[in-house]
Scaffold this motif. Structure first.
Motif, PDB file in Angstrom:
ATOM      1  N   ALA A 154       0.830  -1.205   0.000  1.00 54.40           N
ATOM      2  CA  ALA A 154       0.000   0.000   0.000  1.00 54.40           C
ATOM      3  C   ALA A 154       0.863   1.252   0.000  1.00 54.40           C
ATOM      4  CB  ALA A 154      -0.923  -0.012   1.215  1.00 54.40           C
ATOM      5  N   GLU A 155       1.950   1.231   0.788  1.00 50.43           N
ATOM      6  CA  GLU A 155       2.829   2.400   0.831  1.00 50.43           C
ATOM      7  C   GLU A 155       3.504   2.628  -0.521  1.00 50.43           C
ATOM      8  OE1 GLU A 155       6.284   4.356   3.690  1.00 50.43           O
ATOM      9  OE2 GLU A 155       5.837   2.214   3.840  1.00 50.43           O
ATOM     10  N   MET A 156       3.884   1.550  -1.198  1.00 47.36           N
ATOM     11  CA  MET A 156       4.469   1.683  -2.539  1.00 47.36           C
ATOM     12  C   MET A 156       3.456   2.290  -3.508  1.00 47.36           C
ATOM     13  SD  MET A 156       7.646   0.687  -2.633  1.00 47.36           S
ATOM     14  CE  MET A 156       7.882   0.284  -4.372  1.00 47.36           C
ATOM     15  N   ALA A 157       2.195   1.831  -3.406  1.00 50.88           N
ATOM     16  CA  ALA A 157       1.154   2.358  -4.293  1.00 50.88           C
ATOM     17  C   ALA A 157       0.850   3.819  -3.991  1.00 50.88           C
ATOM     18  CB  ALA A 157      -0.122   1.513  -4.158  1.00 50.88           C
ATOM     19  N   LEU A 158       1.089   4.270  -2.751  1.00 50.35           N
ATOM     20  CA  LEU A 158       0.856   5.664  -2.394  1.00 50.35           C
ATOM     21  C   LEU A 158       1.672   6.618  -3.251  1.00 50.35           C
ATOM     22  CD1 LEU A 158       0.806   5.839   1.530  1.00 50.35           C
ATOM     23  CD2 LEU A 158      -0.973   6.679  -0.013  1.00 50.35           C
ATOM     24  N   SER A 159       2.894   6.205  -3.619  1.00 50.15           N
ATOM     25  CA  SER A 159       3.775   7.093  -4.381  1.00 50.15           C
ATOM     26  C   SER A 159       3.239   7.383  -5.778  1.00 50.15           C
ATOM     27  CB  SER A 159       5.169   6.468  -4.488  1.00 50.15           C
ATOM     28  OG  SER A 159       5.123   5.249  -5.220  1.00 50.15           O
ATOM     29  N   LYS A 160       2.301   6.537  -6.263  1.00 49.46           N
ATOM     30  CA  LYS A 160       1.732   6.722  -7.596  1.00 49.46           C
ATOM     31  C   LYS A 160       0.318   7.291  -7.560  1.00 49.46           C
ATOM     32  CE  LYS A 160       4.335   2.689  -9.199  1.00 49.46           C
ATOM     33  NZ  LYS A 160       4.246   1.324  -9.793  1.00 49.46           N
ATOM     34  N   ALA A 161      -0.213   7.500  -6.359  1.00 44.10           N
ATOM     35  CA  ALA A 161      -1.600   7.944  -6.212  1.00 44.10           C
ATOM     36  C   ALA A 161      -1.650   9.429  -5.856  1.00 44.10           C
ATOM     37  CB  ALA A 161      -2.302   7.129  -5.128  1.00 44.10           C
ATOM     38  N   ALA A 179      -2.126  12.584  -3.703  1.00 45.75           N
ATOM     39  CA  ALA A 179      -1.844  12.692  -2.273  1.00 45.75           C
ATOM     40  C   ALA A 179      -3.122  12.652  -1.447  1.00 45.75           C
ATOM     41  CB  ALA A 179      -1.082  13.982  -1.992  1.00 45.75           C
ATOM     42  N   SER A 180      -3.065  11.933  -0.328  1.00 44.31           N
ATOM     43  CA  SER A 180      -4.205  11.856   0.589  1.00 44.31           C
ATOM     44  C   SER A 180      -3.693  11.612   1.996  1.00 44.31           C
ATOM     45  CB  SER A 180      -5.166  10.739   0.187  1.00 44.31           C
ATOM     46  OG  SER A 180      -6.100  10.502   1.226  1.00 44.31           O
ATOM     47  N   PRO A 181      -3.773  12.624   2.880  1.00 44.19           N
ATOM     48  CA  PRO A 181      -3.352  12.401   4.272  1.00 44.19           C
ATOM     49  C   PRO A 181      -4.086  11.235   4.926  1.00 44.19           C
ATOM     50  CG  PRO A 181      -3.665  14.744   3.853  1.00 44.19           C
ATOM     51  CD  PRO A 181      -4.176  14.016   2.642  1.00 44.19           C
ATOM     52  N   GLU A 182      -5.368  11.061   4.605  1.00 41.62           N
ATOM     53  CA  GLU A 182      -6.140   9.985   5.237  1.00 41.62           C
ATOM     54  C   GLU A 182      -5.636   8.616   4.817  1.00 41.62           C
ATOM     55  OE1 GLU A 182     -10.439  10.483   5.226  1.00 41.62           O
ATOM     56  OE2 GLU A 182     -10.146  12.592   4.756  1.00 41.62           O
ATOM     57  N   LEU A 183      -5.362   8.449   3.529  1.00 37.33           N
ATOM     58  CA  LEU A 183      -4.837   7.164   3.064  1.00 37.33           C
ATOM     59  C   LEU A 183      -3.460   6.904   3.653  1.00 37.33           C
ATOM     60  CD1 LEU A 183      -5.791   6.862  -0.723  1.00 37.33           C
ATOM     61  CD2 LEU A 183      -6.357   5.259   1.110  1.00 37.33           C
ATOM     62  N   THR A 184      -2.622   7.945   3.683  1.00 39.28           N
ATOM     63  CA  THR A 184      -1.287   7.793   4.267  1.00 39.28           C
ATOM     64  C   THR A 184      -1.386   7.361   5.722  1.00 39.28           C
ATOM     65  OG1 THR A 184      -0.438   9.517   2.786  1.00 39.28           O
ATOM     66  CG2 THR A 184       0.892   8.979   4.731  1.00 39.28           C
ATOM     67  N   ALA A 185      -2.272   8.002   6.475  1.00 33.34           N
ATOM     68  CA  ALA A 185      -2.444   7.645   7.885  1.00 33.34           C
ATOM     69  C   ALA A 185      -2.925   6.211   8.024  1.00 33.34           C
ATOM     70  CB  ALA A 185      -3.432   8.606   8.541  1.00 33.34           C
ATOM     71  N   ARG A 186      -3.846   5.791   7.160  1.00 35.10           N
ATOM     72  CA  ARG A 186      -4.358   4.423   7.263  1.00 35.10           C
ATOM     73  C   ARG A 186      -3.251   3.409   6.995  1.00 35.10           C
ATOM     74  NH1 ARG A 186      -8.557   0.773   3.766  1.00 35.10           N
ATOM     75  NH2 ARG A 186      -8.969  -0.692   5.437  1.00 35.10           N
ATOM     76  N   VAL A 187      -2.409   3.680   6.007  1.00 36.53           N
ATOM     77  CA  VAL A 187      -1.325   2.756   5.681  1.00 36.53           C
ATOM     78  C   VAL A 187      -0.361   2.633   6.864  1.00 36.53           C
ATOM     79  CG1 VAL A 187       0.704   2.436   4.213  1.00 36.53           C
ATOM     80  CG2 VAL A 187      -1.487   3.081   3.190  1.00 36.53           C
ATOM     81  N   TYR A 188       0.025   3.764   7.456  1.00 34.77           N
ATOM     82  CA  TYR A 188       0.919   3.715   8.616  1.00 34.77           C
ATOM     83  C   TYR A 188       0.261   2.983   9.779  1.00 34.77           C
ATOM     84  CZ  TYR A 188       4.022   7.147   6.374  1.00 34.77           C
ATOM     85  OH  TYR A 188       4.883   7.787   5.524  1.00 34.77           O
ATOM     86  N   ALA A 189      -1.046   3.194   9.976  1.00 32.11           N
ATOM     87  CA  ALA A 189      -1.748   2.524  11.069  1.00 32.11           C
ATOM     88  C   ALA A 189      -1.755   1.010  10.865  1.00 32.11           C
ATOM     89  CB  ALA A 189      -3.167   3.057  11.180  1.00 32.11           C
TER      90      ALA A 189
END
Length: 443
Positions: A254-261, A263-273
């Motif tokens: 999910a974190e790898m896919a974040l770099s291509k999506a 930006a979304s603070p909520e998605l980033t927070a969910r991935v870290y959680a």
């Protein structure tokens, strides 16, 4: 003094004519919810101007995020609009969007047995046939989310299956032209929803299949935020199935896919959680706590973004829920405070998430040697979730039962355990055999 203290915790009851204020009407006409909130705060009817910190507390947000909402671009996500309309009790006729439970789409009450179609089945949900297909899909997703909070996956999985068969599959496979990517994105969102409802109904093998299919569809649909979201969903399922290392792998995907999506603070927070929960489950306390801090910082990031309509929200209440689970794995006494925060941030209509927070809190209390308090909380959950068909809630009750067995010499614990066993035995929706609803998204 009491009135000032109450103001910090909930919106006040507004006087007649409150919504006739010219500034409020102008903000509503601009269709900018942030400006509506600002006008609400500054309304002359309040004894003093409400502070941003007061309103942020009602909403479970930081003051910085509320400031960005008031001054930034208008929010578009229907979940957010509905949330603010309900929190401030804005009259429905003043809104520029459709509130769930009004003409389209709507929840319909189950008909009497004599009205049910042949086979004894009825549709719990109805949808508007007059919307364009793309808008209808998004409206349907909102309806599923709203209904899920009241009915649970045990009742709604077949509804998602029905929507797939009657609304999406024909457009994907029977059209004369190649479907547009957004149809595949809608299919991915609906199938992922089917996966969550299967999970909530206690059918995790089926949930895993749906998540995998949803991931494939999201890539065809080119919705990169949804791809991140589904990886995080798979991480959650792996944790639930007792495979934290697989959960960590999915969360890293999910974190790898974040770099291509986008930006979304909520998605980033969910991935870290999700990463934090995985590391907590394998006893890596330092890494888990570090990731929880990163998740909290992500939610407070000053980035104006648009979230895919197929991605569910991840707010401070969501983070508190994930944090309480991580801290429980680590044996951290602050897990109780995190669970209490979930309860404080979730309104009563969020029946399932509030119940899970309460049961997490009860489990921590049982572990800390307070069985009577734990039983009182869990009894309250059973009293308020009678209409909710959620195997996740039942699983938490079973977990609590195991934690309380060492206290069964206590009369209050014995009474609770008897009530729990009786309540669960009367839940006829709990799956004991296949019911033929295993094909949503399979074709």
């Amino acid at each position: 003094m009491n009135g000032a203290r109450d103001r910090l915790h909930r919106p006040p009851v507004v006087p007649p004519g409150f919504w006739d204020d010219a500034t409020l009407r102008a903000a509503l006409a601009e269709q900018h919810m942030g400006r509506v909130v600002a006008a609400y705060r500054r309304h002359h009817a309040h004894t003093s101007t409400l502070r941003q910190t007061d309103v942020a507390r009602w909403a479970g947000l930081s003051q910085a995020r509320l400031s960005r909402l008031e001054t930034g671009p208008p929010i578009k996500h229907l979940d957010d609009l509905v949330f603010w309309a309900r929190l401030l009790d804005i009259p429905a006729q003043l809104l520029w969007f459709q509130m769930p439970g009004t003409p389209h789409p709507v929840l319909s009450a189950p008909p009497e047995p004599s009205e049910q179609p042949s086979g004894g089945r009825y549709r719990l949900l109805r949808f508007d046939d007059h919307l364009p297909p793309d808008e209808a899909d998004i409206a349907a997703m909102q309806t599923f989310r709203e209904a899920d909070r009241s009915y649970g996956g045990g009742r709604l999985y077949s509804e998602v299956f029905h929507y797939w068969n009657t609304r999406l599959a024909p457009r994907l496979f029977n059209g004369d032209d190649d479907p547009a990517p957004k149809v595949f994105a809608a299919a991915a969102g609906i199938v992922e929803m089917a996966g969550w409802m299967a999970h909530d109904a206690g059918r995790d093998d089926r949930a895993d299949r749906q998540f995998r299919r949803a991931l494939e569809l999201s890539k065809i649909g080119r919705d990169r935020q949804l791809t991140v979201h589904i990886h995080a969903s798979r991480a959650h399922l792996a944790l639930h199935r007792g495979d934290p290392r697989q959960a960590i792998r999915q969360a890293y995907d999910a974190e790898m896919a974040l770099s291509k999506a986008p930006a979304s603070p909520e998605l980033t927070a969910r991935v870290y959680a999700m990463q934090a929960r995985g590391f907590a489950a394998i006893g890596e306390a330092r890494q888990a706590r570090r990731l929880l801090v990163r998740a909290e910082h992500a939610l407070d990031t000053a980035i104006a973004t648009t979230l895919s309509p197929w991605v569910s929200r991840f707010d401070l209440g969501s983070l508190a829920s994930e944090a309480s689970r991580s801290l429980r794995h680590l044996g951290d006494l602050t897990a109780a405070a995190a669970a209490q925060r979930v309860i404080d941030l979730r309104p009563r209509e969020r029946t399932r998430s509030r119940a899970l927070g309460q049961l997490t809190y009860a489990a921590v209390l049982a572990d800390q040697g307070h069985p009577d308090h734990a039983c009182a909380i869990a009894s309250g959950v059973m009293a308020t979730t009678g209409e909710l068909a959620s195997y996740l809630v039942v699983s938490h009750l079973h977990d609590l039962r195991g934690r309380l067995l060492c206290y069964r010499t206590s009369p209050s614990v014995t009474d609770f355990l008897d009530l729990l066993d009786h309540t669960v035995n009367t839940m006829t929706w709990i799956p004991h055999r296949s019911d033929g609803l295993s094909h949503a998204g399979d074709r």
